[in-house]
Scaffold this motif. Structure first.
Motif, short mmCIF file in Angstrom:
data_model
loop_
_atom_site.label_atom_id
_atom_site.label_comp_id
_atom_site.label_asym_id
_atom_site.label_seq_id
_atom_site.Cartn_x
_atom_site.Cartn_y
_atom_site.Cartn_z
N PRO A 3 0.82 -1.21 0.00
CA PRO A 3 0.00 0.00 0.00
C PRO A 3 0.86 1.26 0.00
O PRO A 3 2.05 1.23 0.30
CB PRO A 3 -0.78 -0.11 1.31
CG PRO A 3 0.13 -0.87 2.20
CD PRO A 3 0.83 -1.85 1.31
N GLN A 4 0.23 2.39 -0.33
CA GLN A 4 0.89 3.68 -0.21
C GLN A 4 1.07 3.95 1.28
O GLN A 4 0.14 3.80 2.05
CB GLN A 4 0.05 4.78 -0.84
CG GLN A 4 0.00 4.70 -2.35
CD GLN A 4 1.31 5.17 -2.96
OE1 GLN A 4 2.34 4.51 -2.86
NE2 GLN A 4 1.27 6.31 -3.59
N ARG B 227 -6.47 1.29 5.59
CA ARG B 227 -6.73 2.70 5.33
C ARG B 227 -7.02 2.93 3.85
O ARG B 227 -7.93 3.66 3.48
CB ARG B 227 -5.53 3.55 5.78
CG ARG B 227 -5.78 5.03 5.68
CD ARG B 227 -4.54 5.87 5.94
NE ARG B 227 -3.56 5.71 4.89
CZ ARG B 227 -2.43 5.04 4.98
NH1 ARG B 227 -2.09 4.47 6.12
NH2 ARG B 227 -1.60 4.93 3.98
N GLU B 228 -6.25 2.26 2.97
CA GLU B 228 -6.46 2.40 1.52
C GLU B 228 -7.83 1.85 1.12
O GLU B 228 -8.51 2.44 0.28
CB GLU B 228 -5.37 1.68 0.74
CG GLU B 228 -4.16 2.53 0.50
CD GLU B 228 -3.23 1.91 -0.55
OE1 GLU B 228 -3.43 0.73 -0.93
OE2 GLU B 228 -2.32 2.61 -0.98
N GLU B 229 -8.22 0.72 1.71
CA GLU B 229 -9.52 0.14 1.40
C GLU B 229 -10.65 1.08 1.81
O GLU B 229 -11.63 1.25 1.08
CB GLU B 229 -9.68 -1.21 2.08
CG GLU B 229 -8.82 -2.30 1.48
CD GLU B 229 -8.89 -3.59 2.27
OE1 GLU B 229 -9.73 -3.69 3.21
OE2 GLU B 229 -8.12 -4.51 1.94
N THR C 55 -10.53 4.37 2.12
CA THR C 55 -10.57 5.55 1.26
C THR C 55 -11.07 5.20 -0.14
O THR C 55 -11.67 6.04 -0.81
CB THR C 55 -9.20 6.25 1.17
OG1 THR C 55 -8.24 5.32 0.70
CG2 THR C 55 -8.79 6.79 2.52
N ALA C 56 -10.83 3.97 -0.59
CA ALA C 56 -11.29 3.56 -1.92
C ALA C 56 -12.81 3.39 -1.94
O ALA C 56 -13.45 3.59 -2.97
CB ALA C 56 -10.61 2.27 -2.32
N ARG D 145 -2.98 -0.91 4.48
CA ARG D 145 -3.92 -1.55 3.53
C ARG D 145 -5.36 -1.26 3.91
O ARG D 145 -6.19 -0.95 3.05
CB ARG D 145 -3.69 -3.06 3.49
CG ARG D 145 -2.49 -3.46 2.70
CD ARG D 145 -2.40 -4.97 2.54
NE ARG D 145 -1.08 -5.32 2.08
CZ ARG D 145 -0.09 -5.76 2.86
NH1 ARG D 145 -0.29 -5.94 4.15
NH2 ARG D 145 1.09 -6.04 2.34
#
Length: 57
Positions: A4-5, A50-52, A54-55, A48
């Motif tokens: 992830p970023q 956090r990315e999910e 925000t997506a 990961r």
């Protein structure tokens, strides 16, 4: 699974843990590093999640 970023804070925390892993590695091949690896894994898991989140927004 792709990495992830990471935020700047996460990058710094991982860099510090990797530095500690390197220091322990110099102490000898029989030094346990699993605790530090688990901490790195937890940081990556949090990124990961956090990315999910925000997506989905």
């Amino acid at each position: 699974m792709a990495d992830p970023q990471l935020t700047a804070a996460e990058k710094v925390r991982i860099a510090g843990l990797v530095a500690r892993m390197c220091k322990r590695d110099m102490a000898g091949p029989n030094v346990h590093q699993g605790d530090l690896q688990r901490r790195v894994d937890r940081i990556l898991d949090g990124a990961r999640e956090r990315e999910e989140k925000t997506a989905k927004k």
